[in-house]
Design an enzyme around this catalytic site. Structure first.
Site, PDB file in Angstrom:
ATOM      1  N   ALA A 117     -16.819  -6.837  72.421  1.00  0.00           N
ATOM      2  CA  ALA A 117     -16.058  -7.691  71.518  1.00  0.00           C
ATOM      3  C   ALA A 117     -16.710  -9.064  71.406  1.00  0.00           C
ATOM      4  O   ALA A 117     -17.226  -9.611  72.388  1.00  0.00           O
ATOM      5  CB  ALA A 117     -14.626  -7.826  72.017  1.00  0.00           C
ATOM      6  N   ALA A 171     -10.951   4.529  10.143  1.00  0.00           N
ATOM      7  CA  ALA A 171     -11.045   3.560  11.246  1.00  0.00           C
ATOM      8  C   ALA A 171     -11.839   2.323  10.844  1.00  0.00           C
ATOM      9  O   ALA A 171     -12.534   1.734  11.663  1.00  0.00           O
ATOM     10  CB  ALA A 171     -11.701   4.220  12.461  1.00  0.00           C
ATOM     11  N   ARG A 185      -3.264  -8.194  11.748  1.00  0.00           N
ATOM     12  CA  ARG A 185      -1.960  -8.444  12.373  1.00  0.00           C
ATOM     13  C   ARG A 185      -2.014  -8.321  13.897  1.00  0.00           C
ATOM     14  O   ARG A 185      -1.091  -8.753  14.589  1.00  0.00           O
ATOM     15  CB  ARG A 185      -0.916  -7.478  11.801  1.00  0.00           C
ATOM     16  CG  ARG A 185      -0.385  -7.901  10.440  1.00  0.00           C
ATOM     17  CD  ARG A 185       0.655  -6.928   9.913  1.00  0.00           C
ATOM     18  NE  ARG A 185       0.042  -5.729   9.354  1.00  0.00           N
ATOM     19  CZ  ARG A 185       0.725  -4.670   8.935  1.00  0.00           C
ATOM     20  NH1 ARG A 185       2.042  -4.658   9.041  1.00  0.00           N
ATOM     21  NH2 ARG A 185       0.100  -3.627   8.430  1.00  0.00           N
ATOM     22  N   GLN A 190     -17.545   1.973   5.205  1.00  0.00           N
ATOM     23  CA  GLN A 190     -16.784   1.349   4.121  1.00  0.00           C
ATOM     24  C   GLN A 190     -17.018  -0.163   4.222  1.00  0.00           C
ATOM     25  O   GLN A 190     -16.379  -0.848   5.013  1.00  0.00           O
ATOM     26  CB  GLN A 190     -15.295   1.677   4.239  1.00  0.00           C
ATOM     27  CG  GLN A 190     -14.468   1.163   3.067  1.00  0.00           C
ATOM     28  CD  GLN A 190     -12.973   1.341   3.278  1.00  0.00           C
ATOM     29  OE1 GLN A 190     -12.500   1.399   4.407  1.00  0.00           O
ATOM     30  NE2 GLN A 190     -12.225   1.394   2.178  1.00  0.00           N
ATOM     31  N   ARG A 237     -13.827  -0.406  47.531  1.00  0.00           N
ATOM     32  CA  ARG A 237     -14.638  -0.826  46.388  1.00  0.00           C
ATOM     33  C   ARG A 237     -15.581   0.302  45.960  1.00  0.00           C
ATOM     34  O   ARG A 237     -15.754   1.298  46.678  1.00  0.00           O
ATOM     35  CB  ARG A 237     -15.397  -2.100  46.742  1.00  0.00           C
ATOM     36  CG  ARG A 237     -14.477  -3.315  46.836  1.00  0.00           C
ATOM     37  CD  ARG A 237     -15.187  -4.529  47.384  1.00  0.00           C
ATOM     38  NE  ARG A 237     -16.349  -4.882  46.575  1.00  0.00           N
ATOM     39  CZ  ARG A 237     -17.250  -5.810  46.947  1.00  0.00           C
ATOM     40  NH1 ARG A 237     -17.102  -6.448  48.107  1.00  0.00           N
ATOM     41  NH2 ARG A 237     -18.274  -6.090  46.172  1.00  0.00           N
ATOM     42  N   GLY A 241      -8.734   0.019   0.269  1.00  0.00           N
ATOM     43  CA  GLY A 241      -7.650   0.985   0.314  1.00  0.00           C
ATOM     44  C   GLY A 241      -8.060   2.314   0.913  1.00  0.00           C
ATOM     45  O   GLY A 241      -9.248   2.598   1.126  1.00  0.00           O
ATOM     46  N   ASN A 281     -15.047   3.959  66.020  1.00  0.00           N
ATOM     47  CA  ASN A 281     -13.946   2.995  66.023  1.00  0.00           C
ATOM     48  C   ASN A 281     -14.506   1.608  65.747  1.00  0.00           C
ATOM     49  O   ASN A 281     -15.374   1.123  66.485  1.00  0.00           O
ATOM     50  CB  ASN A 281     -13.210   2.992  67.369  1.00  0.00           C
ATOM     51  CG  ASN A 281     -12.015   2.054  67.351  1.00  0.00           C
ATOM     52  OD1 ASN A 281     -10.936   2.409  66.927  1.00  0.00           O
ATOM     53  ND2 ASN A 281     -12.229   0.817  67.819  1.00  0.00           N
ATOM     54  N   ASN A 299       6.030   8.858   4.514  1.00  0.00           N
ATOM     55  CA  ASN A 299       4.669   9.389   4.609  1.00  0.00           C
ATOM     56  C   ASN A 299       4.034   8.850   5.874  1.00  0.00           C
ATOM     57  O   ASN A 299       3.959   7.633   6.079  1.00  0.00           O
ATOM     58  CB  ASN A 299       3.876   8.947   3.371  1.00  0.00           C
ATOM     59  CG  ASN A 299       2.405   9.275   3.472  1.00  0.00           C
ATOM     60  OD1 ASN A 299       2.009  10.196   4.187  1.00  0.00           O
ATOM     61  ND2 ASN A 299       1.584   8.533   2.742  1.00  0.00           N
ATOM     62  N   LYS A 305     -17.003  -1.193  51.023  1.00  0.00           N
ATOM     63  CA  LYS A 305     -17.801  -1.296  49.801  1.00  0.00           C
ATOM     64  C   LYS A 305     -19.112  -0.530  49.964  1.00  0.00           C
ATOM     65  O   LYS A 305     -19.853  -0.744  50.919  1.00  0.00           O
ATOM     66  CB  LYS A 305     -18.062  -2.771  49.475  1.00  0.00           C
ATOM     67  CG  LYS A 305     -19.027  -3.010  48.322  1.00  0.00           C
ATOM     68  CD  LYS A 305     -20.354  -3.535  48.840  1.00  0.00           C
ATOM     69  CE  LYS A 305     -21.347  -3.736  47.716  1.00  0.00           C
ATOM     70  NZ  LYS A 305     -22.696  -4.106  48.221  1.00  0.00           N
TER      71      LYS A 305
END
Length: 457
Positions: free
Chosen positions: A423, A10, A16, A73, A333, A78, A377, A170, A351
């Site tokens: 209300a 890795a 690319r 590495q 959320r 290689g 409610n 391979n 949230k």
């Protein structure tokens, strides 16, 4: 059974990919490629896993954590050179070593197990995982002798025209006798078109030494796909998505349109749940039985009970109970806890809120930083006013409260059990239980106002 080790390659940058993100960290179905490989290797009876890191070393280590050991590495010279870097951890040990690339996210533990099994049963010094493909361009070709045994592996760039016609390739995954591997690595040269130390050269050296080299051919070429660019990344995504969706369907989940349903690898879904098109289920989400999810819903890191319906909505990092009805166009959320039998309707945002059993917010509300009791409610257009520009505050709405439409609950505030909020009220002080709270300006009607306005013109 001998000791077993694994080396995961890795270290490459993956030029690319044309990306700031290192190649092996690109996600496939929500999980970095190298994590897929480590997870599958982790299902085998492996004593020691060494991941070879280079570009993005710290980020790779952060992703994989203590699931493996690491070897650096510094120069990418290689694959054989990469394996050499594990010498301080593995050289001289008896046993079998699996070598696999970190950019092969589709490989299965079952295939690697079969490879190891054949290698050990035949007492081989090396065994190559091979596959056949109609388009082998770019792959190393497996050269067999008249008896069908592996003679050598030749890289595409070094192959003759005749060798390039060979369809058996391979895959870049191997088993080795561990001691033999590190002894032979000392003899690998870089006299080739790329000036690199190729791991397949170990095969040729072992053959010249008269050692047994075998090949295990998998019937699924797709499983061996190495991802080197964005095209291959999308191809791997498509293959794994199909594999995941088929797994769930075979386990009793109905996916109406698998081609347009995205489910990540760690998701769990109960029987008789139906997933509608355009839905994305991500992370570590757990969905119960008999649910209906979608169409066009996004679920991430949520735990959802049984018989729950979520339509055209988004839910992240939250707990959602059973017999809950959410959506359409709701947003749950993070850090929300939606209890059983709750209704969260269209254009409601929740949230960091506890929402009690049987409570409802049917439409056009924002409930944030709140504790909502049972059988509450919350009327259309009502909100908890939780933020003063610096700090967030808690709103408590106790059991049985009725909040009228277009009410503002200015936190910190508590609405007592079974209270009513009229209300259009803006509540800035606590409301006692059983009380009716009205907090709005008195209505005044100016008669003949329009007529007088026209006269003044």
């Amino acid at each position: 059974m001998s000791n077993r080790y694994a080396i995961i390659l890795a270290a490459g940058q993956g030029t690319r990919m044309k990306s700031k993100l290192y190649k092996v960290l690109h996600p496939v179905c929500g999980k970095p490629m190298v994590q897929h490989v480590v997870d599958q290797v982790g299902e085998l009876n492996i004593e020691q896993i060494v991941t070879i890191i280079g570009h993005g070393a710290e980020l790779v280590k952060e992703q994989l954590g203590d699931a493996c050991q690491y070897a650096l590495q510094e120069q990418q010279l290689g694959t054989a050179h990469a394996v050499m870097q594990a010498g301080s951890q593995l050289s001289g040990k008896d046993g079998t070593t699996l070598v696999i690339c970190g950019d092969t996210p589709l490989i299965k533990a079952e295939t690697m197990s079969a490879l190891i099994k054949q290698h050990e049963e035949l007492k081989a010094k090396a065994t190559v995982l091979t596959a056949t493909t109609d388009n082998p361009t770019g792959y190393g070709r497996v050269i067999r002798n008249k008896e069908g045994h592996v003679e050598k592996i030749i890289e595409h760039k070094d192959a003759t025209e005749e060798e390039r016609e060979i369809k058996e390739i391979n895959t870049g995954t191997y088993c080795f006798d561990n001691k033999a591997l590190f002894e032979v690595l000392k003899n690998v040269s870089n006299e080739n078109a790329q000036g690199e130390y190729y791991l397949p050269d170990v095969i040729e050296i072992l053959k010249k030494q008269g050692e047994t080299v075998t090949a295990y051919m998998t019937g699924d070429f797709e499983e061996t796909l190495g991802v080197n660019d964005r095209v291959a990344l999308a191809q791997a995504e498509r293959i794994l998505k199909r594999r995941i969706n088929e797994y769930h369907m075979r386990n009793g989940v109905s996916i109406i349109d698998p081609d347009n349903t995205y489910i990540e690898t760690d998701v769990m879904i109960g029987q008789d749940t139906v997933i509608y098109p355009g839905t994305m289920i991500m992370g570590s989400s757990r969905i119960g039985e008999d649910c209906m999810i979608g169409p066009h819903s996004e679920i991430k890191d949520c735990e959802i009970g049984n018989n729950t319906v979520i339509r055209q909505s988004v839910a992240h990092d939250s707990q959602i109970g059973s017999n809950v009805n959410i959506g359409p166009f709701a947003h749950i959320r993070p850090q929300s806890n939606i209890h059983d039998e709750v209704k969260i309707g269209n254009f409601v945002e929740i949230k960091k809120t506890i929402f009690g059993k049987g409570s409802k917010a049917s439409h056009l509300s924002y409930i944030g930083d709140a504790e909502v009791g049972e059988a509450v409610n919350i009327g259309c257009g009502s909100i908890t006013v939780n933020y003063d520009g610096k700090n967030k505050y808690l709103t408590k709405i106790e059991d049985g409260v009725f909040v009228g439409c277009n009410s503002n609950l200015v936190a910190p505030v508590t609405i007592g059990k079974n209270a009513y909020v009229a209300a259009g009220s803006t509540i800035t002080e606590d409301v006692p239980g059983e009380a009716l709270s009205i907090a709005r300006a008195r209505q005044v009607n100016k008669e003949n106002y329009v007529q007088n306005l026209n006269i003044n013109k």
